[in-house]
Structure formats: structure tokens, C-alpha cells
Design an enzyme around this catalytic site. Structure first.
Site, PDB file in Angstrom:
ATOM      1  N   ASN A 120     -17.565 -54.591 -31.341  1.00 52.22           N
ATOM      2  CA  ASN A 120     -16.954 -54.168 -30.084  1.00 52.22           C
ATOM      3  C   ASN A 120     -17.865 -53.107 -29.487  1.00 52.22           C
ATOM      4  OD1 ASN A 120     -15.387 -53.116 -28.054  1.00 52.22           O
ATOM      5  ND2 ASN A 120     -13.777 -52.302 -29.394  1.00 52.22           N
ATOM      6  N   TRP A 121     -18.613 -53.512 -28.485  1.00 48.88           N
ATOM      7  CA  TRP A 121     -19.599 -52.582 -27.912  1.00 48.88           C
ATOM      8  C   TRP A 121     -18.948 -51.500 -27.059  1.00 48.88           C
ATOM      9  CZ3 TRP A 121     -24.369 -55.923 -25.926  1.00 48.88           C
ATOM     10  CH2 TRP A 121     -24.960 -56.563 -27.043  1.00 48.88           C
ATOM     11  N   GLU A 179      -7.711 -48.093 -27.479  1.00 48.75           N
ATOM     12  CA  GLU A 179      -8.166 -47.321 -26.323  1.00 48.75           C
ATOM     13  C   GLU A 179      -7.489 -47.808 -25.049  1.00 48.75           C
ATOM     14  OE1 GLU A 179     -12.268 -47.886 -27.326  1.00 48.75           O
ATOM     15  OE2 GLU A 179     -11.932 -46.584 -29.047  1.00 48.75           O
ATOM     16  N   GLY A 208     -13.715 -44.422 -34.510  1.00 41.49           N
ATOM     17  CA  GLY A 208     -14.730 -43.532 -33.955  1.00 41.49           C
ATOM     18  C   GLY A 208     -14.727 -42.134 -34.545  1.00 41.49           C
ATOM     19  N   GLY A 225     -16.946 -50.984 -34.183  1.00 41.17           N
ATOM     20  CA  GLY A 225     -17.329 -50.317 -32.950  1.00 41.17           C
ATOM     21  C   GLY A 225     -18.729 -49.740 -33.058  1.00 41.17           C
ATOM     22  N   GLY A 226     -18.810 -48.458 -33.371  1.00 38.43           N
ATOM     23  CA  GLY A 226     -20.090 -47.738 -33.396  1.00 38.43           C
ATOM     24  C   GLY A 226     -21.207 -48.459 -34.126  1.00 38.43           C
TER      25      GLY A 226
HETATM   26  P1  PGA Z   1     -15.374 -47.752 -34.701  1.00 42.48           P
HETATM   27  O1  PGA Z   1     -14.483 -48.566 -33.622  1.00 42.48           O
HETATM   28  O2  PGA Z   1     -15.953 -48.771 -35.639  1.00 42.48           O
HETATM   29  O3  PGA Z   1     -16.411 -47.052 -33.871  1.00 42.48           O
HETATM   30  O4  PGA Z   1     -14.454 -46.813 -35.391  1.00 42.48           O
HETATM   31  C1  PGA Z   1     -13.737 -49.684 -34.008  1.00 42.48           C
HETATM   32  C2  PGA Z   1     -12.985 -50.233 -32.827  1.00 42.48           C
HETATM   33  O5  PGA Z   1     -12.471 -49.425 -32.026  1.00 42.48           O
HETATM   34  O6  PGA Z   1     -12.863 -51.449 -32.633  1.00 42.48           O
END
Ligand code: PGA
Length: 251
Positions: free
Chosen positions: A9-10, A97, A173, A234-235
Site C-alpha cells: 500500500n503505497w 486512515e 506506521g 505500507g512503509g
Molecule cells: P505500515 O502500513 O506497514 O506502514 O504500518 C500498513 C498499512 O497501513 O496498510
């Protein structure tokens, strides 16, 4: 046997050049891997360009959201048809989010899940509790309620299109990953809920991803759990080395 599914997930990251570069390098890194399903969920404006880059690869394309109407006066929104048109297979729906920053409700998320399935997209439907909810012992209540409301009206044939992503909000995150036990516990609970809402076969086939600071160093431990079928990343998905290492580890 559920095939592992790792999705990146960018979020609201990259620009035209870096998005294409990231996609191109991932295609090189992941050539020939077919024991894991992989996808990248890219900002809307770069979907079409990334789609061309992925065309000869096993990496699927996903969007980070989708609107529930198919066309019309919905300024700023993007429909299922538009996403399919540029080559999307998946759409993330109900990411925390969007729930907590943008204010999306379970009702809106349910409409999106239903519209996505009806329109031929595969939803990655996200659920997860806030830190205060976990601390108050409400994790199960919150996740059960999100899943019941999010899948309301989705019939058994159609629910098979869905991947559920369990993402504890306090782990997203933050660098704080749920322990393998915490993840397994919620994943097992989700699977028995799906069995109760639908049936055991559907529950056994449903893929449940974990998300929240997933990275190369915790991939093996998380994926060793019997009910963790993949990761929503994500990251770490913004770093070619990290994301491809995670997929190779699982493969
Ligand atoms: P993260 O994000 O790996 O940066 O914690 C995951 C996500 O929100 O899908």
C-alpha cells in the site's frame, strides 16, 4: 490451502518517476515467483502508467479506494469501472486512515465493498482496533462489528472475492508490530466469525492479511501463524529491497 497474498500500500507517496521506477524494479526482482500472489496499491494518478509496467509480470495492480457509484455527479471520486479500465484487480476499502482521518463510516465502507465486488474488483477490506480500544479489551467487539457491518448484504458467492486485512491501528506506521500471537488470535477469531456468517468452507478459503509495520524482519514470524495468509505492507512496500525480500521469504 490458501495461497499467500502480499500487497503493498503505497499510500500518498511517490511521484510519476519514482512510481514507475519502483514498479519496474519490483517486476525485475519478482520475476518467476508464482507461489505467492502479490499486488501493489498505487495512487490513482499513477495507476495507468504502473499498469503498463506490470503488464508482463505476476504483480497485480490495486487502488487504495473506490467509490460506490458507477458514474455521475460525484466530484473527485473514482469508480470501479474506471479502475478496471486502467488495469486494477484489487481495491483497498476501509483502510484505517480512511476511517479515522477521512471519516468513512461502516455504511460507506459496506457500499464500497458491495460496489467493488459487483463491478469485478477484489476488495482488500481493512479492519482493526485503535490503541484505546485494545487497552479497554474491546478488540474483538470492534473487529466483529466492522466485519459484520462491512460485509452486510454480501452473499456467499460474492464474499469469496474478499480478502480481509486485519490492521491494528496502533501498529500502522508506528514501527510497533502486533506480536505473532496477537495477530494469530485476532485472525482465528475473524475466521470463525466468517464461518458463522457464511460457512466453514468459505472461512477456510478466505485470505486474511495482517498489516501494521510488517517488514522483512518480522515476515517469517507473522506468516508462520496458521491463520495469517498474507500481509498488507505500507512503509516497507516503498523500498524495493524490503518488499521483494518479504515476498521471496514467503515464496
Ligand atoms: P505500515 O502500513 O506497514 O506502514 O504500518 C500498513 C498499512 O497501513 O496498510
Amino acid at each position: 490451502m490458501r495461497k499467500p497474498f502480499i500487497a503493498g500500500n503505497w499510500k500518498m507517496n511517490t511521484n510519476y518517476t519514482s512510481a514507475l521506477g519502483l514498479a519496474r524494479r519490483l517486476v525485475e526482482q519478482l520475476k518467476g515467483i508464482d507461489t505467492v500472489d502479490s499486488a501493489i496499491c498505487v495512487p490513482f494518478v499513477y495507476l495507468q502508467a504502473v499498469s503498463s509496467t506490470l503488464s508482463s509480470s505476476n504483480i497485480a495492480l490495486g487502488a487504495q479506494d473506490v467509490f460506490y457509484e458507477s458514474n455521475g455527479a460525484f466530484t473527485g471520486e473514482i469508480s470501479c469501472e474506471m479502475l478496471k479500465d486502467v488495469g486494477c484487480t484489487y481495491a483497498i476499502i476501509g483502510h484505517s486512515e480512511r476511517r479515522h482521518v477521512i471519516g468513512e463510516t461502516d455504511v460507506v465502507i459496506n457500499k464500497k465493498v458491495r460496489a467493488a465486488i459487483a463491478g469485478g474488483l477484489l476488495p482488500i477490506f481493512c479492519v482493526g482496533e485503535l490503541l484505546e480500544e485494545r487497552e479497554a479489551g474491546k478488540t474483538e467487539d470492534v473487529v466483529v462489528s466492522q466485519i459484520r457491518k462491512g460485509l452486510e448484504g454480501v452473499d456467499p458467492e460474492r464474499v469469496q472475492a474478499v480478502t480481509i486485512a486485519y490492521e491494528p491501528v496502533w501498529a500502522i506506521g508506528t514501527g510497533k508490530t502486533a506480536t505473532a500471537e496477537q495477530a494469530q488470535q485476532v485472525h482465528a477469531m475473524i475466521r470463525s466469525l466468517v464461518a458463522e456468517m457464511y460457512d466453514k468452507n468459505i472461512a477456510e478459503r478466505m485470505r486474511i492479511q495482517y498489516g501494521g509495520s510488517a517488514k522483512p524482519s518480522n515476515t517469517t514470524e507473522l506468516m508462520a501463524n496458521p491463520d495469517v495468509d498474507g500481509l498488507l505492507v505500507g512503509g516497507a512496500s516503498l523500498k524495493v529491497e524490503d518488499f521483494s525480500a518479504m515476498i521471496k521469504t514467503v515464496a
